[in-house]
Structures are given as C-alpha cells and as structure tokens.
Enzyme design. Structure first.
Site, PDB file in Angstrom:
ATOM      1  N   SER A 227       0.829  -1.205   0.000  1.00  8.07           N
ATOM      2  CA  SER A 227       0.000   0.000   0.000  1.00  8.07           C
ATOM      3  C   SER A 227       0.858   1.247   0.000  1.00  8.07           C
ATOM      4  CB  SER A 227      -0.887  -0.019   1.255  1.00  8.07           C
ATOM      5  OG  SER A 227      -1.770   1.070   1.250  1.00  8.07           O
ATOM      6  N   GLY A 232      -2.788   3.609   9.724  1.00 10.80           N
ATOM      7  CA  GLY A 232      -3.230   4.234  10.971  1.00 10.80           C
ATOM      8  C   GLY A 232      -2.978   5.725  11.006  1.00 10.80           C
ATOM      9  N   GLU A 283     -13.982  -4.338   7.872  1.00 14.30           N
ATOM     10  CA  GLU A 283     -13.784  -3.194   8.769  1.00 14.30           C
ATOM     11  C   GLU A 283     -14.309  -3.506  10.176  1.00 14.30           C
ATOM     12  OE1 GLU A 283     -11.616  -0.748   8.056  1.00 14.30           O
ATOM     13  OE2 GLU A 283     -12.965   0.936   7.720  1.00 14.30           O
ATOM     14  N   ASP A 294     -15.666   4.990   5.228  1.00 16.49           N
ATOM     15  CA  ASP A 294     -14.350   4.789   4.601  1.00 16.49           C
ATOM     16  C   ASP A 294     -14.428   3.746   3.483  1.00 16.49           C
ATOM     17  OD1 ASP A 294     -13.619   6.466   6.633  1.00 16.49           O
ATOM     18  OD2 ASP A 294     -12.055   5.187   7.466  1.00 16.49           O
TER      19      ASP A 294
END
Ligand SMILES: Nc1ncnc2c1ncn2[C@@H]1O[C@H](COP(=O)(O)OP(=O)(O)OP(=O)(O)O)[C@@H](O)[C@H]1O
Ligand SMILES: C[C@@](O)(CCO)CC(=O)[O-]
Length: 532
Positions: A227, A232, A283, A294
């Site tokens: 990614s 976070g 999630e 999100d």
C-alpha cells in the site's frame, strides 16, 4: 446526483444507536442475480444462491434447508477440471474525510473523497495440489499460511449461519469469530503483544471473508498486499485493504460482472455495493465499530455524502460528482494510533456527558450539511473565493468540535498553529485523529513562497507531507496482472509475486503497478459510480 435513498440535508435525522453488537471475546479488549465474472474460469465455490451446495459422490448436489433437512438436486454440470486462474490484481484508494468524522459513527452526516494513495493486492492462484492460502501483508510484516481443509467450514456453512455474496451483514457473528480463534493463535506469534494485535485483526478480517465467501473447494492462493497509504494515519488504510480483500474474493468466486468500459452505471453500482458490503465486514473485524464511510468511498471512488442512521439497513450514500478538486495539503503527525481507540474515546465521552456530546455531534452534522448544500446549489463554482471561504470556515469549525470531543493531539495542534500563523488556509484533523493526519485547505490567494516556507517549517519539525489528488477512481481490477510498462516482454510485463514484493517503497509500487497517479494506465479497469 445518484442516491441510494434520499436524505434530509438539514441535519434533522435522529441519532442512531452506536452502542451495538457485542463482538467475540478477543476483540473486546479495545473497546440476485448471480452475474458471472467474464474473466474467471478457475475453480469456483459457487457462492451464489445455491452456493452451500457440495458436489456429492453420486454426482448430485445436496444442500441444507432452514429446518436442517437435506434436499437432493440434479448435479450441476461442472467441468471435471478447470484451468488455473491467472495471477490478477485489485486496487482501492484511501480517503480523506472532509467533514463529519466521528459524528458519522453516531448517525450524523459525513463527506469524504477518495485520494490517489492506494492499496494493491496481488492474487496468485496455486496449483490444484496446493491446498493452502497465504496472507502476505508485507507492509505490516504479517505472513501466515492456513490449510484450506482445516478451516471451520462446518460452522460457516451451517444453514443458520451461511451468508451469500449479496448478503447485507451488519455485525460480526460471535460464534463465527470464535470458530476462527484457533486459526489465529499462531499468527505472528513471535512479536510483542501490542504489535501483534493489528496482525490478528487483519488475519481475522481475511479469514472471516474467506470463510464467508469461499468453500472447501476454493483454490489455494497467495494474497500479497502492498500500500502507498500510511497505516493508521486517518487516510483510510484499513478500508482500502478491506475493499481489496472483498473484491478479490468476490472475483475469485465469479460473482462480479465487469468492470468494463461500457458497463451500464446501475450494473456497476450493484458490483460496487456488493464489494462494499463485504468490505464493511472486514472493517468490523479491524476496527470494531465502523460507520462504513471509509469503505464506501474507497469502493466507489470520487466523493460522497454518507449517513447511516440505522445499522440494520444500508446507509444513505449520495455521490457528489461536482465535488471540487480542493487544493489540500495533507500533513502526517507521524503519530500512529488506532481508529478503534479513538472511536471508543468518543463513545465514553457520550456515556459520561450525553447531552453535551450529542449537541457537539449535531453541530458537526450541520457543518457537513452546510457544505453539502453549497455543493448542490445549481450555480455552484468549486473554485470561487466565496466557496473556498465557506468550506474553509466549516473546516475550522469542524476541527474545533473534534477538539472538544477529545480526538485531537498536540502534534495536530502544532500543525494547525503553524498554518494559522502563516495565514495560508484552514486546518482540521482528518480521519480518527489522536495523531494521524491534518488536512489544510489552502487559500486561493496564498503566496507560493509563504506556502513553501510553511512546508519547510513542517519538514524541519518532523512532519511528513503527502502529495495526493482528490476524487479518484474506486476499486480497480488488473486481470490478468500484466502491464505494458514499456517492457520488451511479449504481450506486456507480467507482475509476479517476486517483482511485486521487491518493488521499492511507495515510488517503486507506483512505478510497477500504480494507478494512483496514472489514472489511465492501460490494463486497469474500474467500476464507475452512476454520476447523475
Ligand atoms: N499496508 C497495509 N497492509 C496490511 N494491512 C494494513 C495496511 N495498512 C493498514 N492495514 C490494516 O488497517 C489497520 C489500521 O487501520 P485504522 O483504521 O486504525 O487506521 P486507518 O484506516 O489508516 O485510519 P482511519 O480509519 O482514521 O482512516 C492496520 O492495523 C491493518 O489491520
Ligand atoms: C473516526 C471515523 O469516523 C472515521 C475514520 O476514518 C470512524 C468511522 O467512520 O468508522
């Protein structure tokens, strides 16, 4: 404007309950139409309407009814053996929440936009004899392999538990989580407990989705994720990972149509919705009490107005095609925190001071709705000074309200102080706060040299800046994982496990497979939300 349901934009919708659903023990510590995917011809588990069926010895299929009796049906004609699916990739963006974080968990509105930082998941199918699945979350240093046949299929496929690719799952099933616990106990066993927790949550998200959507007939595979979104930091890293996992697994079981360029928008919307529903389940595993904003913006891309007043029902999602390309500066405090912890803080504040907290959450709702009303005015000009000043004031107000909720951090306040001192824009935290990122909307008349001075000052104090554009595509597919990349390889460059793992840092990932900054990169295809 494309809407799932029509919401009032005046912030008058009543509060929803955020004290919902118990989750299994080890999580408690922190707080119809089966379109076949045209590309897929590998092993299918057939997790469609009849997907709990098993091929029996006699060649007929059996399935359980709700009362537990067994039905026999004629055998579906299946190929004795099917070729291995090629290696493929999916990619999903991170996001910024422009207005409404935290309040959105409590049934209020939020506005969010996709960004050009993205997660990329490579799926390598193994030969038929290899009956394992490997999760390789390289950025986290998490690598774990499970034996497919040892997974708790009996519980996941029980008639009273079984979910389908189109199911709306709004809470985790404690019994299913418990059935997965023995399969999580060896995950990253050698690292300290605090670091291990996010690994276990990630592995839970993967296994919960795999066991819900897959079957004992699922092919062995390696799922490698990388990614360019900081983990976070408030930029939706977990949601983009969950969107990648959900779409990859749904593609593997051949339940998604497209994406292809001339796909009717409503059909594309259906695929996005299916991916989004299962991403939400991921999630739930990672951060316990998500609003779903999100994963919604990550799955569909561009920008959305989002509100979920009843957790048993789908949220209201309004696509905002006129959302302007705001000049945002995104600065990372480098202070990592978990969304679950920040969300839990607001919940305790609400318990201790229900009336005051509710009125802060209502004010945030009104901030979001004011921005949304502005965007929806017929002569809206996203670049005018007036618009910028309206958005800017709302950003300042929103940040103040988040500070009152206790989710800021001294490092976030330092960024705000430096921006205010330079007088170049309006700043708020974005995402869960408690550290993570701040976003600054730059004034159109801010002098470039003053902005540069500010950037230098921020760098000298150890803050990290992200270059990103707003409002990009949502989930994308590269099937098979072959790109032109100007290489000599006939038919293009194959992206294999080794190349993907060895790509150096964010720049290397972008160069090898990235679509964040090359939206038109050949080979990648996207489901596009209906724009009007
Ligand atoms: N690169 C990555 N590889 C694998 N998993 C990741 C990666 N980045 C994030 N995750 C997953 O997401 C979790 C972090 O999610 P968290 O919700 O706390 O932060 P965030 O999504 O970045 O922030 P926010 O929810 O405020 O936008 C990690 O613990 C991990 O489970
Ligand atoms: C803090 C929060 O509102 C946004 C995190 O990006 C949590 C959520 O909506 O799930």
């Amino acid at each position: 404007m494309s809407t799932a349901t029509v919401p009032p934009l005046n912030g008058s919708v009543g509060a929803s309950s955020s004290q919902r659903r118990p989750v299994a023990r080890f999580l408690q510590d922190e707080i119809q139409d089966g379109h076949l995917h045209p590309y897929m011809n590998g092993h299918s588990n057939g997790n469609g309407a009849d997907s709990d069926s098993q091929l029996s010895d006699s060649g007929s299929t059996t399935s359980s009814t709700a009362n537990g009796s067994r039905l026999r049906r004629p055998a579906m004609s299946r190929k004795a053996s099917s070729p291995m699916a090629p290696t493929f990739m999916v990619s999903a963006p991170g996001k910024v929440i422009v207005y409404g974080e935290h309040a959105v968990v409590h049934g209020k509105a939020a506005m969010a936009a996709a960004i050009s930082l993205r997660s990329y998941l490579l799926v390598t199918t193994l030969s038929k004899s290899q009956r394992t699945i490997t999760l390789n979350f390289r950025d986290l240093g998490l690598k774990h392999t499970w034996d497919i046949d040892a997974l708790p299929w009996d519980v996941f496929h029980r008639a009273d538990k079984k979910k389908f690719y189109y199911s709306l799952v709004t809470s985790l099933d404690d019994e299913l989580v418990e059935a997965l616990e023995p399969h999580l106990k060896d995950v990253s066993i050698d690292i300290p407990e605090e670091q291990r927790k996010p690994h276990v949550r990630s592995a839970l998200a993967f296994l919960y989705l795999f066991c819900s959507l897959g079957s004992p007939q699922s092919p062995g595979a390696i799922y490698t994720l990388r990614s360019t979104i900081p983990t976070g930091a408030g930029l939706g890293s977990s949601a983009s990972v969950c969107v990648c996992l959900s779409s990859a697994l749904l593609l593997q079981i051949r339940t998604l149509a497209g994406p292809h360029p001339d796909q009717p928008p409503d059909e594309a919307e259906t695929q996005i919705e299916r991916i989004n529903r299962w991403a939400f389940v991921g999630e739930l595993c990672i951060h316990g009490n998500p609003s779903g904003v999100d994963n919604t913006v990550s799955a569909g891309g561009k920008a959305v107005f989002f509100k979920r007043t009843d957790y048993e029902k789908p949220p209201t999602v309004i696509s905002l095609p006129t959302f302007p390309e705001l000049p945002l500066l995104i600065v990372d405090t480098q202070q990592t925190r978990s969304t679950a912890t920040e969300v839990a803080k607001v919940l305790s504040l609400k318990k201790a001071h229900p009336v005051v907290t509710e009125s802060i959450l209502d004010s945030i709702d009104q901030v979001t709705c004011s921005a949304c009303q502005l965007i929806e005015t017929p002569d809206f000009d996203g670049t005018s000074d007036e618009t910028m000043s309206h958005f800017g004031t709302l950003i300042r107000l929103n940040h103040g309200l988040l500070v009152s909720l206790g989710v800021s951090h001294p490092r976030l306040e330092r960024i705000r102080e430096l921006v205010d001192y330079a007088d170049v824009g309006w700043t708020k935290l974005t995402g869960a706060g408690g550290g993570g990122c701040a976003m600054t909307l730059l004034r159109p008349d801010a002098k470039p040299e003053v902005i540069q001075e500010l950037k230098d000052k921020l760098a000298s104090e150890g803050f990290n800046k992200y270059e990103t554009t707003l409002g990009g595509d949502g989930i994308g597919v590269l099937y098979p994982a072959v790109l032109r990349n100007g290489s000599d390889e006939e038919g293009g460059e194959e992206i294999d496990q080794q190349k993907f793992e060895e790509a150096e840092g964010h720049i290397g990932i972008e160069q090898l497979v990235g679509v964040g900054f090359h939206e038109k990169r050949e080979g990648w295809k996207f489901w596009k939300r209906a724009a009007a």
